[in-house]
Design an enzyme around this catalytic site. Structure first.
Site, short mmCIF file in Angstrom:
data_model
loop_
_atom_site.label_atom_id
_atom_site.label_comp_id
_atom_site.label_asym_id
_atom_site.label_seq_id
_atom_site.Cartn_x
_atom_site.Cartn_y
_atom_site.Cartn_z
N VAL A 16 -4.93 2.33 -16.39
CA VAL A 16 -4.18 1.62 -17.43
C VAL A 16 -4.65 2.05 -18.82
CG1 VAL A 16 -3.51 -0.63 -18.33
CG2 VAL A 16 -3.78 -0.31 -15.87
N LYS A 107 -6.58 -9.91 -14.88
CA LYS A 107 -6.15 -11.21 -14.32
C LYS A 107 -7.29 -11.95 -13.66
CE LYS A 107 -4.31 -7.64 -11.85
NZ LYS A 107 -3.80 -6.48 -12.62
N GLY A 136 2.61 -6.22 -14.33
CA GLY A 136 2.68 -4.93 -15.01
C GLY A 136 3.68 -4.89 -16.14
N GLU A 192 -6.47 0.04 -2.71
CA GLU A 192 -7.83 0.51 -2.95
C GLU A 192 -8.57 0.71 -1.63
OE1 GLU A 192 -9.49 -0.63 -6.32
OE2 GLU A 192 -7.62 -1.33 -7.18
N ASP A 203 -5.54 -11.40 -5.42
CA ASP A 203 -4.93 -10.87 -6.65
C ASP A 203 -3.68 -11.67 -7.02
OD1 ASP A 203 -4.45 -8.53 -8.63
OD2 ASP A 203 -2.58 -8.63 -7.48
N LYS A 207 -2.94 -14.08 -10.49
CA LYS A 207 -1.76 -14.01 -11.36
C LYS A 207 -1.02 -15.35 -11.37
CE LYS A 207 -1.38 -9.05 -10.43
NZ LYS A 207 -0.89 -8.08 -9.41
#
Lengths: 432, 432
Positions: A16, A107, A136, A192, A203, A207
């Protein structure tokens, strides 16, 4: 800060970070012409100062020491893109103490330590902006905070983890097993090496924590989110779901029910003619229902260098033009609104069950008897192969039932001598 | 104006005016708590001061004379919700001259007279906000102007007229004729007694004009938009489209091609597995593709009192909190960027043709011969019933071809003695 020069320092030159740097360098003129903001990338800090990211930087821009960003008095906006809790937390606090605004895509950090960060930002009268932290390139933070701010939000349903959605899509389209689809996702860089955060729903829960705080004015409540990942979904479940007219998605759900807030992340069966059921692969989508605006949906790429970079830069521009000001983050203070968060056991939903039954006469009657005694009524049954004495799947779709009743019923059913393995169940959203 | 009291005056107490008033009255406390803006509805002007809109107003709020809004020194924001060109144009100019900010949902006025209005707003240093003018409750204006402002926009595809989408959906799902579906839409209040603006693509072109100016920095160019409505779409076309795997939608399209901008509104065949093809009924959706963010989509209710009111109020809040400032409207000045607007004849697209052929041997060969001589190559053909000597439909799907070639080829084909009626063609978006 309107229309002045804004010097930006980035900490973290990974995926990013590279996307953000690329946009700031390539599109400085476009940004200035459109917004009046003269945004200059002054410095990037990353321990790895040698790897080629395919971006041409002037000498001295890339440095190994984050302090060269944090302590530079000319830098007005610090962009934290390293991820994780430590030392990202320390860097952000240091930036705020030094009077800098902060933009972050982190996040996890905001969901788990946001109360501390936003309190410090309020104290220092600085912005902490985080459009890139959820979904995103989809501008869901701005939509909730600004566009829908006159609405009472009723519910949010999100597909906000691209890795899980990619895996489920592969399983659905190609009949792959979970493990094979995960390997494919890892091979393509969508998952990953340690995919736990993605596939276990963590995750997604990070969020959801941010979205729920924005939507309902509740404090960040990551610990209160029910989290269930996709690791136990089988190709068989996906087939049965399809036969019943549903897709299986890892869904983040938050909604107001009886004056309380549900916060839950779990695999969910969604009617396949719902628009959100059509969101496949690594794509993300967030459905927001407001009392005035009705049902809305926002769709796009939830990850990747350039989409996420686009969101990061939109925050930088909002700060540079004065559109985001201190205190406008929308995240509630810990003493914010007093919506109660509802226990998972009180959730009411339709359910899909897959029982492993030893195929003897009367099995279905015994199972449905237990369900009935817990106020769970059946709307559909699939029982296919009949091989007496062997375990066969019995699939049941229910009308609305209470989670607590479901858990108790399953506990009882799994003790029946006609049931050979633990029962699997999946919550079902949509039409009843 | 940050955090102060903002007095609002509304001109036009119809559908959207009622929705806006309702939100401002019901949610004043919510808005103040979330945004710091103390927004007060001071006055509503409408010629009809007697009809019951189901909203309780304090005495003196509803007045018949717009001047009571325009000349009230306490009113800081004038909300124009009467629609049409006159006297809305005069009212807005008067408001700006009196130093007031303006919020409007009037796409026709902005698309046709926007240059004049925005020039005056710049001169008077006032905001003209128009989130509600395109796609109702979908915050597409803010998305383009703020969230995606670091992107070069590549294309926009929108379903932004609920009336047309409702009619096409009815025709698709129930095999209705255009006329019957239109009558149904009128009965349900989705189409006006005079539906020309909706079904002829004019309303869609108004909205596209605003989107294209925001996306590409071009001056408002309503006169340059190619406009073709849905009145000639038949149930037969919809059936053939379905057989070929497509849905027919009235699409607004603007994109960059060879450094020029296409601006076009026409019925379009879209592959039915595209997400936007699933947007049915009165719902709207806008797909925006940016160079960094990639493909994004925004979906929701494009009309109606409350969704559109939600968008109007979001603009009022943005003005009250200082997030929208004079000059930030994003609409280009007439001396703005010099993208050329491309002629329709240069558009390259795939095409669907429906020929009315007298079924004689060699008909298809003569038709395809003419197509070939104009560089149009065929990708699929449907020719079903064969009743020698009678007119039968021959349906052809082409590879990419140039509009000019298509128009010439159709002109030639329609002169063939084996063709009995004028050929119909529909442009096709999507996969090739």
């Amino acid at each position: 800060m309107n229309a002045g020069i804004v010097n930006v320092g980035i900490i973290g030159f990974g995926t990013v970070g590279s996307g953000t740097a690329k946009i700031l360098i390539e599109n400085a003129v476009l940004i200035r012409r459109r917004t009046g903001a003269d945004v200059r990338l002054k410095r990037i800090a990353d321990l790895d100062v040698t790897r080629d990211r395919g971006i041409k930087l002037a000498p001295g821009v890339l440095v190994p020491d984050a302090n060269a960003v944090l302590n530079d008095p000319e830098i007005g906006v610090v962009v934290e893109l390293m991820g994780g809790i430590h030392p990202a937390l320390e860097f952000i606090k240091s930036a705020l103490k030094n009077g800098k605004h902060v933009v972050t895509a982190n996040k996890q950090l905001l969901a788990e330590k946001g109360a501390e960060i936003f309190a410090l930002a309020r104290e220092k009268n600085r912005v902490v902006a985080f459009e890139a932290a959820v979904a995103g390139g989809i501008p869901i933070i701005k939509v909730l905070r600004e566009s829908l701010s006159c609405n009472n939000i009723l519910s949010i349903h999100g597909i906000i983890n691209g890795t899980s959605n990619y895996i489920l899509t592969k399983m659905t389209r190609e009949g792959m097993s979970f493990q094979d689809a995960l390997k494919e996702a890892q091979r393509l860089g969508y998952a990953e090496a340690n995919p736990a955060f993605d596939i276990e729903g963590v995750d997604t829960a990070h969020k959801l924590t941010l979205l729920a705080s924005l939507a309902f004015g509740i404090p960040l409540s990551f610990d209160r989110v029910y989290k269930e990942g996709i690791t136990r979904i089988t190709a068989e479940d996906i087939l049965y779901a399809s036969e019943l007219g549903y897709k299986i998605k890892l869904l983040a759900v938050t909604k107001v029910v009886d004056g309380g807030i549900e916060l839950r992340v779990h695999p969910t069966m969604i009617p396949e003619d719902f628009l959100i059921a059509r969101v496949d692969g690594v794509l993300n989508a967030v459905m927001v229902t407001g009392d005035y605006v009705g049902e809305t949906m926002y769709y796009g790429r939830g990850a990747g260098d350039m989409p996420t970079g686009s969101a990061v830069v939109s925050d930088i521009i909002d700060i540079a033009t004065g559109r985001q000001t201190a205190g406008s983050c929308g995240i509630a203070a810990p003493d914010g609104e007093k919506f109660a968060i509802r226990d998972m056991k009180d959730v009411v939903s339709m359910y899909y069950f897959r029982f492993s039954a030893i195929d003897k006469p009367g099995v279905l009657s015994r199972i449905s008897g237990v369900l009935g005694s817990h106020n769970i009524s059946i709307s559909a049954v699939i029982q296919k192969e009949r091989r007496e004495g062997e375990a066969v799947p019995v699939v049941v779709l229910t009308h609305k039932a209470r989670e607590e009743d479901v858990v108790e019923a399953v506990g009882e059913i799994d003790k029946l001598n006609v049931v050979s393995e633990n029962t699997r169940f999946i919550r079902v959203e949509g039409k009843e």
